[in-house]
Design an enzyme around this catalytic site. Structure first.
Site, PDB file in Angstrom:
ATOM      1  N   ILE A 175     -17.609   6.111   0.911  1.00  0.00           N
ATOM      2  CA  ILE A 175     -18.243   7.432   0.990  1.00  0.00           C
ATOM      3  C   ILE A 175     -18.073   8.182  -0.326  1.00  0.00           C
ATOM      4  O   ILE A 175     -19.022   8.756  -0.862  1.00  0.00           O
ATOM      5  CB  ILE A 175     -17.648   8.252   2.157  1.00  0.00           C
ATOM      6  CG1 ILE A 175     -17.938   7.574   3.499  1.00  0.00           C
ATOM      7  CG2 ILE A 175     -18.200   9.672   2.155  1.00  0.00           C
ATOM      8  CD1 ILE A 175     -17.220   8.202   4.682  1.00  0.00           C
ATOM      9  N   HIS A 196      -9.771   9.089  -1.381  1.00  0.00           N
ATOM     10  CA  HIS A 196     -10.287   7.776  -0.996  1.00  0.00           C
ATOM     11  C   HIS A 196     -11.019   7.979   0.325  1.00  0.00           C
ATOM     12  O   HIS A 196     -10.404   8.109   1.381  1.00  0.00           O
ATOM     13  CB  HIS A 196      -9.148   6.767  -0.838  1.00  0.00           C
ATOM     14  CG  HIS A 196      -9.615   5.398  -0.446  1.00  0.00           C
ATOM     15  ND1 HIS A 196      -9.511   4.301  -1.282  1.00  0.00           N
ATOM     16  CD2 HIS A 196     -10.207   4.936   0.688  1.00  0.00           C
ATOM     17  CE1 HIS A 196     -10.010   3.240  -0.670  1.00  0.00           C
ATOM     18  NE2 HIS A 196     -10.440   3.609   0.525  1.00  0.00           N
ATOM     19  N   LEU A 197     -12.353   8.031   0.247  1.00  0.00           N
ATOM     20  CA  LEU A 197     -13.165   8.344   1.419  1.00  0.00           C
ATOM     21  C   LEU A 197     -14.006   7.142   1.812  1.00  0.00           C
ATOM     22  O   LEU A 197     -14.924   6.742   1.097  1.00  0.00           O
ATOM     23  CB  LEU A 197     -14.075   9.547   1.128  1.00  0.00           C
ATOM     24  CG  LEU A 197     -13.384  10.818   0.599  1.00  0.00           C
ATOM     25  CD1 LEU A 197     -14.414  11.914   0.341  1.00  0.00           C
ATOM     26  CD2 LEU A 197     -12.308  11.297   1.563  1.00  0.00           C
ATOM     27  N   MET A 244     -21.025   7.088   7.831  1.00  0.00           N
ATOM     28  CA  MET A 244     -21.471   8.359   7.257  1.00  0.00           C
ATOM     29  C   MET A 244     -22.942   8.321   6.856  1.00  0.00           C
ATOM     30  O   MET A 244     -23.637   9.348   6.921  1.00  0.00           O
ATOM     31  CB  MET A 244     -20.597   8.734   6.052  1.00  0.00           C
ATOM     32  CG  MET A 244     -20.940  10.075   5.417  1.00  0.00           C
ATOM     33  SD  MET A 244     -20.826  11.483   6.557  1.00  0.00           S
ATOM     34  CE  MET A 244     -19.068  11.854   6.456  1.00  0.00           C
ATOM     35  N   ARG A 245     -23.457   7.153   6.475  1.00  0.00           N
ATOM     36  CA  ARG A 245     -24.879   7.057   6.123  1.00  0.00           C
ATOM     37  C   ARG A 245     -25.753   7.402   7.326  1.00  0.00           C
ATOM     38  O   ARG A 245     -26.754   8.122   7.197  1.00  0.00           O
ATOM     39  CB  ARG A 245     -25.202   5.653   5.612  1.00  0.00           C
ATOM     40  CG  ARG A 245     -24.583   5.320   4.266  1.00  0.00           C
ATOM     41  CD  ARG A 245     -24.677   3.852   3.943  1.00  0.00           C
ATOM     42  NE  ARG A 245     -23.921   3.042   4.889  1.00  0.00           N
ATOM     43  CZ  ARG A 245     -23.710   1.735   4.772  1.00  0.00           C
ATOM     44  NH1 ARG A 245     -24.226   1.090   3.738  1.00  0.00           N
ATOM     45  NH2 ARG A 245     -23.011   1.074   5.669  1.00  0.00           N
ATOM     46  N   ASP A 299       0.823  -1.213   0.000  1.00  0.00           N
ATOM     47  CA  ASP A 299       0.000   0.000   0.000  1.00  0.00           C
ATOM     48  C   ASP A 299       0.855   1.262   0.000  1.00  0.00           C
ATOM     49  O   ASP A 299       0.413   2.320  -0.451  1.00  0.00           O
ATOM     50  CB  ASP A 299      -0.894   0.031   1.247  1.00  0.00           C
ATOM     51  CG  ASP A 299      -2.111  -0.868   1.122  1.00  0.00           C
ATOM     52  OD1 ASP A 299      -2.191  -1.625   0.139  1.00  0.00           O
ATOM     53  OD2 ASP A 299      -2.983  -0.815   2.012  1.00  0.00           O
TER      54      ASP A 299
END
Length: 397
Positions: free
Chosen positions: A327, A205-206, A280-281, A145
């Site tokens: 997200i 990248h969320l 987040m939803r 990564d």
């Protein structure tokens, strides 16, 4: 060419089988809760779901369960049929600047840098060692990564701490989500018809973990995460950027103990610390009647917007703003809030396109916007497979 991608954690193995000629997924699955009485293995292939429920003692047993599922689903009879196996590694430290064929020296180096990623690298190593025993004649490749961010200049990755201490103990910004940032930037450049080595972008990248990356001429020149994934953006349960003196203060007044710091910053902070939810939803759903949910949402978007402005300043020219991750791909309210009032930078998204139910790679900017705003679903497993195939082919040349 068939490539198997493995992402081995401390108690799980995620896997996906690819046909590289068409870059399609033939099967994907998960071995979870290794070492637990509720361990199981699941595989999806050809529209069917296959499952094994039994005690899976360790990674060796986990790979055997995976093999059984491949055989049952008729997708693979033996690992020896593979052309290569790619392994995701979270942290490559300063030892790795590219994806590598696995040998004893590579394993030794990963072991040496494991203190930098104690929650991840040991699980990765267990997966590598056991997979190599199961498939001795198949080439194994490690994909890190952190590698995409190794192109950062020293003035971007060095911390303003005593230089000798940092050099001796390998303390610096490494960055993460590199495989995702590289994949979505490559896809975006292709989508816009720009050669990758001439492509400039701000990649976001969320997800529950979140990071931003400044890409110049196809290379990462800065990123928000640091020595660990804790630095940078506000995340589901991680604080992101903060004054380190906060921790010293909390220790001094007895609110925190030394052994509680990691849990406090990594598990109890972020969106969860502000409003009690890391999703987040849920945060968006509660905003109308919950002031703290509204605050968490605004803090998250404000932090992302600050990084966009910062990276715009260092890039000079930006071809695209890219949204990816859970997200980034699926939260139009969040994208809208982040991009509001950025027209002076050339970022102007179209409301209808942003809130459309359309899926997949797409542009959501207004016609004539200086900077293209894109949604690119990430596919880290495919990128690992592509890297694995590339390394194997280069070795045979």
């Amino acid at each position: 060419m068939r490539i198997l991608v493995l992402n081995s954690g401390s108690s799980s193995i995620k896997f996906q089988l690819f046909e590289m000629q068409t870059k399609t997924s033939l099967a994907s699955g998960l071995v979870e809760q290794i070492g637990s009485s509720s361990s199981r293995a699941v595989l999806k292939a050809n529209g069917e779901i296959y499952e094994i429920k039994r005690f899976i003692k360790d990674h060796h047993d986990g790979l055997e369960a995976m093999n059984e599922l491949f055989t049952t689903s008729h997708t693979l009879h033996d690992l020896s049929e593979l052309d290569g196996i790619g392994h995701r590694i979270v942290h490559g430290g300063e030892s790795f600047f590219s994806s590598m064929i696995v040998d004893e020296s590579v394993i030794k180096k990963i072991e040496e840098i494991s203190p930098l990623a104690p929650l991840h690298n040991p699980g990765h190593l267990a997966g590598i060692k056991n997979a190599m025993k199961e498939s001795k004649n198949v080439p194994h490749v490690v994909v890190f990564d952190t590698v995409f961010h190794q192109s950062m200049p020293e003035y971007a990755y060095r911390y303003a701490l005593p230089y000798d201490v940092c050099k001796t103990h390998h303390i610096r910004k490494y960055g993460f989500h590199g495989t995702s940032h590289r994949y979505v930037c490559k896809q975006a450049a292709k989508m816009l018809g720009i050669e990758f080595d001439k492509f400039n972008a701000i990649s976001l990248h969320l997800g529950n973990g979140a990071s931003a990356c400044a890409v110049q001429n196809g290379k990462s020149i800065d990123t928000s995460m640091g020595l660990s994934p804790l630095e940078g953006l506000i995340m589901g349960t991680r604080s992101g950027d903060m004054d380190p003196a906060v921790v010293i203060y909390l220790l001094n007044i007895g609110v925190l103990k030394w052994n509680e710091i990691d849990n406090f910053l990594n598990k109890k902070s972020g969106l969860f610390g502000i409003c009690g939810s890391s999703d987040m939803r849920e945060v968006v759903a509660k905003m109308q009647n919950d002031e703290r949910a509204k605050l968490a949402f605004e803090m998250f978007c404000y932090r992302v917007k600050k990084y966009i402005g910062s990276y715009y300043a260092i890039l000079g020219r930006v071809d695209a703003l890219i949204f990816t991750g859970g997200i980034g791909e699926n939260a139009p309210n969040t994208r809208q809030k982040i991009c509001d009032d950025l027209k002076h930078l050339g970022i102007h998204i179209n409301h209808e396109l942003n809130f459309s139910n359309e899926r997949g790679e797409r542009c959501i900017d207004e016609d004539g916007a200086k900077i293209k705003t894109l949604i690119i679903p990430t596919n880290e497993e495919l990128e690992i497979a592509i890297e694995t195939a590339r390394v194997i082919k280069e070795r045979t040349l």
